[in-house]
Design a protein around this motif. Structure first.
Motif, PDB file in Angstrom:
ATOM      1  N   TYR A  53      63.579  20.931  29.646  1.00  0.00           N
ATOM      2  CA  TYR A  53      63.612  20.498  31.085  1.00  0.00           C
ATOM      3  C   TYR A  53      62.541  20.014  31.673  1.00  0.00           C
ATOM      4  CZ  TYR A  53      67.159  24.307  29.720  1.00  0.00           C
ATOM      5  OH  TYR A  53      68.223  24.872  29.214  1.00  0.00           O
ATOM      6  N   GLY A  54      62.782  18.710  32.178  1.00  0.00           N
ATOM      7  CA  GLY A  54      61.731  18.035  33.010  1.00  0.00           C
ATOM      8  C   GLY A  54      61.850  18.401  34.557  1.00  0.00           C
ATOM      9  N   ARG A  55      60.763  18.791  35.084  1.00  0.00           N
ATOM     10  CA  ARG A  55      60.756  19.491  36.417  1.00  0.00           C
ATOM     11  C   ARG A  55      60.267  18.648  37.553  1.00  0.00           C
ATOM     12  NH1 ARG A  55      63.075  19.906  38.810  1.00  0.00           N
ATOM     13  NH2 ARG A  55      62.311  21.456  40.331  1.00  0.00           N
ATOM     14  N   LEU A  56      58.891  18.395  37.195  1.00  0.00           N
ATOM     15  CA  LEU A  56      57.875  18.069  38.425  1.00  0.00           C
ATOM     16  C   LEU A  56      57.048  17.032  37.687  1.00  0.00           C
ATOM     17  CD1 LEU A  56      57.130  21.345  40.079  1.00  0.00           C
ATOM     18  CD2 LEU A  56      59.030  19.565  41.241  1.00  0.00           C
ATOM     19  N   TRP A  57      56.641  15.939  38.839  1.00  0.00           N
ATOM     20  CA  TRP A  57      55.680  14.964  38.352  1.00  0.00           C
ATOM     21  C   TRP A  57      54.891  14.669  39.800  1.00  0.00           C
ATOM     22  CZ3 TRP A  57      54.018   9.977  36.593  1.00  0.00           C
ATOM     23  CH2 TRP A  57      54.240   8.906  37.340  1.00  0.00           C
ATOM     24  N   GLY A  58      53.780  14.068  39.457  1.00  0.00           N
ATOM     25  CA  GLY A  58      53.040  13.584  40.637  1.00  0.00           C
ATOM     26  C   GLY A  58      51.814  12.509  39.960  1.00  0.00           C
ATOM     27  N   ILE A  59      51.540  11.457  40.937  1.00  0.00           N
ATOM     28  CA  ILE A  59      50.449  10.682  40.477  1.00  0.00           C
ATOM     29  C   ILE A  59      49.527  10.282  41.711  1.00  0.00           C
ATOM     30  CG2 ILE A  59      52.030   8.755  41.349  1.00  0.00           C
ATOM     31  CD1 ILE A  59      50.699   6.865  39.250  1.00  0.00           C
ATOM     32  N   MET A  60      48.546  10.250  41.622  1.00  0.00           N
ATOM     33  CA  MET A  60      47.500   9.989  42.581  1.00  0.00           C
ATOM     34  C   MET A  60      47.903   8.598  43.271  1.00  0.00           C
ATOM     35  SD  MET A  60      45.266  12.504  43.090  1.00  0.00           S
ATOM     36  CE  MET A  60      46.684  13.448  42.766  1.00  0.00           C
ATOM     37  N   PRO A  61      47.844   8.739  44.493  1.00  0.00           N
ATOM     38  CA  PRO A  61      48.501   7.323  45.217  1.00  0.00           C
ATOM     39  C   PRO A  61      47.477   5.956  45.082  1.00  0.00           C
ATOM     40  CG  PRO A  61      48.146   9.346  46.764  1.00  0.00           C
ATOM     41  CD  PRO A  61      47.468   9.726  45.606  1.00  0.00           C
ATOM     42  N   GLU A  62      46.311   6.348  44.729  1.00  0.00           N
ATOM     43  CA  GLU A  62      45.643   5.077  44.230  1.00  0.00           C
ATOM     44  C   GLU A  62      46.009   4.334  43.134  1.00  0.00           C
ATOM     45  OE1 GLU A  62      42.739   8.660  43.384  1.00  0.00           O
ATOM     46  OE2 GLU A  62      44.239   8.078  44.881  1.00  0.00           O
ATOM     47  N   PHE A  63      46.709   5.115  42.191  1.00  0.00           N
ATOM     48  CA  PHE A  63      47.015   4.757  41.065  1.00  0.00           C
ATOM     49  C   PHE A  63      48.397   4.248  40.973  1.00  0.00           C
ATOM     50  CE2 PHE A  63      43.316   7.595  39.705  1.00  0.00           C
ATOM     51  CZ  PHE A  63      42.643   6.743  39.148  1.00  0.00           C
ATOM     52  N   GLU A  64      49.360   4.441  41.849  1.00  0.00           N
ATOM     53  CA  GLU A  64      50.754   4.320  41.796  1.00  0.00           C
ATOM     54  C   GLU A  64      50.939   2.828  41.453  1.00  0.00           C
ATOM     55  OE1 GLU A  64      54.615   6.189  43.983  1.00  0.00           O
ATOM     56  OE2 GLU A  64      52.475   6.205  45.008  1.00  0.00           O
ATOM     57  N   ASN A  65      50.347   1.795  42.148  1.00  0.00           N
ATOM     58  CA  ASN A  65      50.767   0.429  42.055  1.00  0.00           C
ATOM     59  C   ASN A  65      50.094  -0.222  40.665  1.00  0.00           C
ATOM     60  OD1 ASN A  65      52.222   0.315  44.369  1.00  0.00           O
ATOM     61  ND2 ASN A  65      50.276  -0.184  45.455  1.00  0.00           N
ATOM     62  N   HIS A  66      49.158   0.544  40.057  1.00  0.00           N
ATOM     63  CA  HIS A  66      48.502  -0.035  38.895  1.00  0.00           C
ATOM     64  C   HIS A  66      49.385   0.254  37.503  1.00  0.00           C
ATOM     65  CE1 HIS A  66      45.262   0.132  41.612  1.00  0.00           C
ATOM     66  NE2 HIS A  66      44.383  -0.413  40.733  1.00  0.00           N
ATOM     67  N   TYR A  67      50.218   1.449  37.663  1.00  0.00           N
ATOM     68  CA  TYR A  67      50.772   1.626  36.410  1.00  0.00           C
ATOM     69  C   TYR A  67      52.526   1.925  36.587  1.00  0.00           C
ATOM     70  CZ  TYR A  67      46.121   3.042  34.978  1.00  0.00           C
ATOM     71  OH  TYR A  67      44.733   2.758  34.686  1.00  0.00           O
ATOM     72  N   PRO A  68      53.060   0.909  36.964  1.00  0.00           N
ATOM     73  CA  PRO A  68      54.294   1.204  37.539  1.00  0.00           C
ATOM     74  C   PRO A  68      55.405   1.606  36.571  1.00  0.00           C
ATOM     75  CG  PRO A  68      53.979  -1.275  36.793  1.00  0.00           C
ATOM     76  CD  PRO A  68      52.638  -0.588  36.802  1.00  0.00           C
ATOM     77  N   TYR A  69      55.105   1.615  35.280  1.00  0.00           N
ATOM     78  CA  TYR A  69      56.100   2.292  34.255  1.00  0.00           C
ATOM     79  C   TYR A  69      55.633   3.694  33.616  1.00  0.00           C
ATOM     80  CZ  TYR A  69      57.982  -2.534  33.729  1.00  0.00           C
ATOM     81  OH  TYR A  69      58.461  -3.612  34.129  1.00  0.00           O
ATOM     82  N   LEU A  70      54.460   4.236  34.355  1.00  0.00           N
ATOM     83  CA  LEU A  70      54.069   5.499  34.003  1.00  0.00           C
ATOM     84  C   LEU A  70      55.039   6.747  34.144  1.00  0.00           C
ATOM     85  CD1 LEU A  70      51.635   6.555  32.612  1.00  0.00           C
ATOM     86  CD2 LEU A  70      50.495   6.962  34.852  1.00  0.00           C
ATOM     87  N   HIS A  71      55.660   6.680  35.265  1.00  0.00           N
ATOM     88  CA  HIS A  71      56.788   7.564  35.289  1.00  0.00           C
ATOM     89  C   HIS A  71      57.798   7.541  34.266  1.00  0.00           C
ATOM     90  CE1 HIS A  71      60.594   9.107  37.338  1.00  0.00           C
ATOM     91  NE2 HIS A  71      59.936  10.031  37.569  1.00  0.00           N
TER      92      HIS A  71
END
Length: 346
Positions: free
Chosen positions: A248-266
């Protein structure tokens, strides 16, 4: 690996309550019904947040007629859009507990009673009490493969190419990606995940119901964190629960400063790493959470989700039943359309 459900169990419900994530202060007042050693988890709700099967339109309908919709009685695992038994214990006790709950709801100041994410057997028993079934949908991955490459072999060429491209870009990004379970889930790591959770909540402008104590109290035998890091710091994390039957996948988070650096990380952390884990551990089902048509293109199939509802005021119930009927017909049509977008070969 245990086959007990990681969320539909007394310990998980206790953690929600003892951590302050569930309680009167958050609009989730626990009022569980018990018989022998069985329990029907129940909550008197003062709002409709954290449910994932939405009844806001019904609440607005009540408000437009100056009728209180809250409090209402709800049976669900708080903040968890997962398919799980609605009661804990002997399955033969469910009908007795459901009747006990129904009588309580009828005798008290509660507008309605709701069961979310029910199975077929529960649907039949609730129908006998006068509940009506609503259909929605989610996207699930059914593990029928020997490896990720074997899974890709079943996809159309362009879809297979896109997934390989996404994974390759992450692999070339110099991020370290770890799947952490059991003893690897230190209190420090779980506290760190709370920071990522807050980051996501802040971005969405939502309320942080889950407390730090909730995360540090989780059963480490049925919890997994997938973590992406540079040489110096954590970039993103995803939280999963599992048993031998499902992930069961539930929660995810990324530090805002990295969000645009890794578009496929999610996609990597929340979907592909989950698929890898299911393949590795021979787990047959992966429920990756609520909504998200982007799951469709990555092999997650649309499936019907059922919930059961009863409204106390007969005239209102009749109108809402008609609304449910229309929505159910549309959901079935939508699922057929969505299936046509699946990436699998004909």
């Amino acid at each position: 690996m245990t086959n007990s459900h990681p969320l539909a169990n007394r310990n998980f419900l206790k953690i929600l309550e003892s951590s302050g994530s569930v309680g009167e202060q958050t609009g989730w007042l626990a009022h569980h019904f018990e018989y022998n050693n069985s329990i029907l988890p129940s909550y008197i709700k003062l709002h409709s947040y954290g449910e994932y099967i939405f009844d806001w339109n019904w609440a607005n309908f009540y408000q437009s007629h100056q009728i209180p919709y809250y409090p209402k009685l709800l049976h669900a695992i708080p903040f968890s859009p997962v398919n799980a038994p609605k009661f804990l214990g002997n399955k033969d006790d469910f009908s007795r507990l459901a009747k006990k709950s129904y009588d309580f709801y009828q005798q008290h100041n509660l507008s309605s009673e709701h069961y979310l994410f029910i199975n077929d057997q529960e649907e039949i028993l609730l129908h006998e009490l006068g509940f009506v079934t609503q259909l929605t949908h989610q996207y699930h991955f059914h593990n029928e493969y020997e490896s990720f490459e074997h899974f890709l072999d079943f996809l159309r060429k362009n879809k297979r190419k896109n997934i390989k491209k996404e994974r390759k870009l992450i692999a070339q990004s110099n991020l370290e990606i770890e799947r952490l379970t059991r003893d690897q889930l230190t209190d420090e790591l779980l506290e760190e995940f709370y920071i990522f959770y807050i980051s996501t909540i802040t971005k969405k402008g939502a309320y942080p119901y889950l407390t730090k104590s909730f995360f540090t109290s989780l059963d480490k035998n049925q919890t997994m964190i997938v973590k992406a890091s540079t040489q110096h710091e954590a970039v993103a994390m995803a939280l999963f629960f599992y048993n031998s039957e499902a992930l069961y996948g539930r929660l995810w988070g990324i530090m805002p400063e990295f969000e645009n650096h890794y578009p496929y990380l999610h996609f990597e952390l929340c979907y592909y790493q989950g698929i890898d884990y299911c393949l590795e551990k021979k787990i047959p089902l992966f429920e990756a959470g609520a909504q998200g048509e982007h799951k469709l293109l990555r092999g997650f199939k649309p499936v019907i989700i059922k919930s059961a509802h009863h409204i106390k005021i007969p005239q209102a119930f009749e109108i809402i039943q008609q609304d449910i009927k229309r929505k159910n017909e549309q959901t079935l049509k939508d699922i057929e359309i969505l299936k046509s977008y699946l990436p699998y070969k004909s």
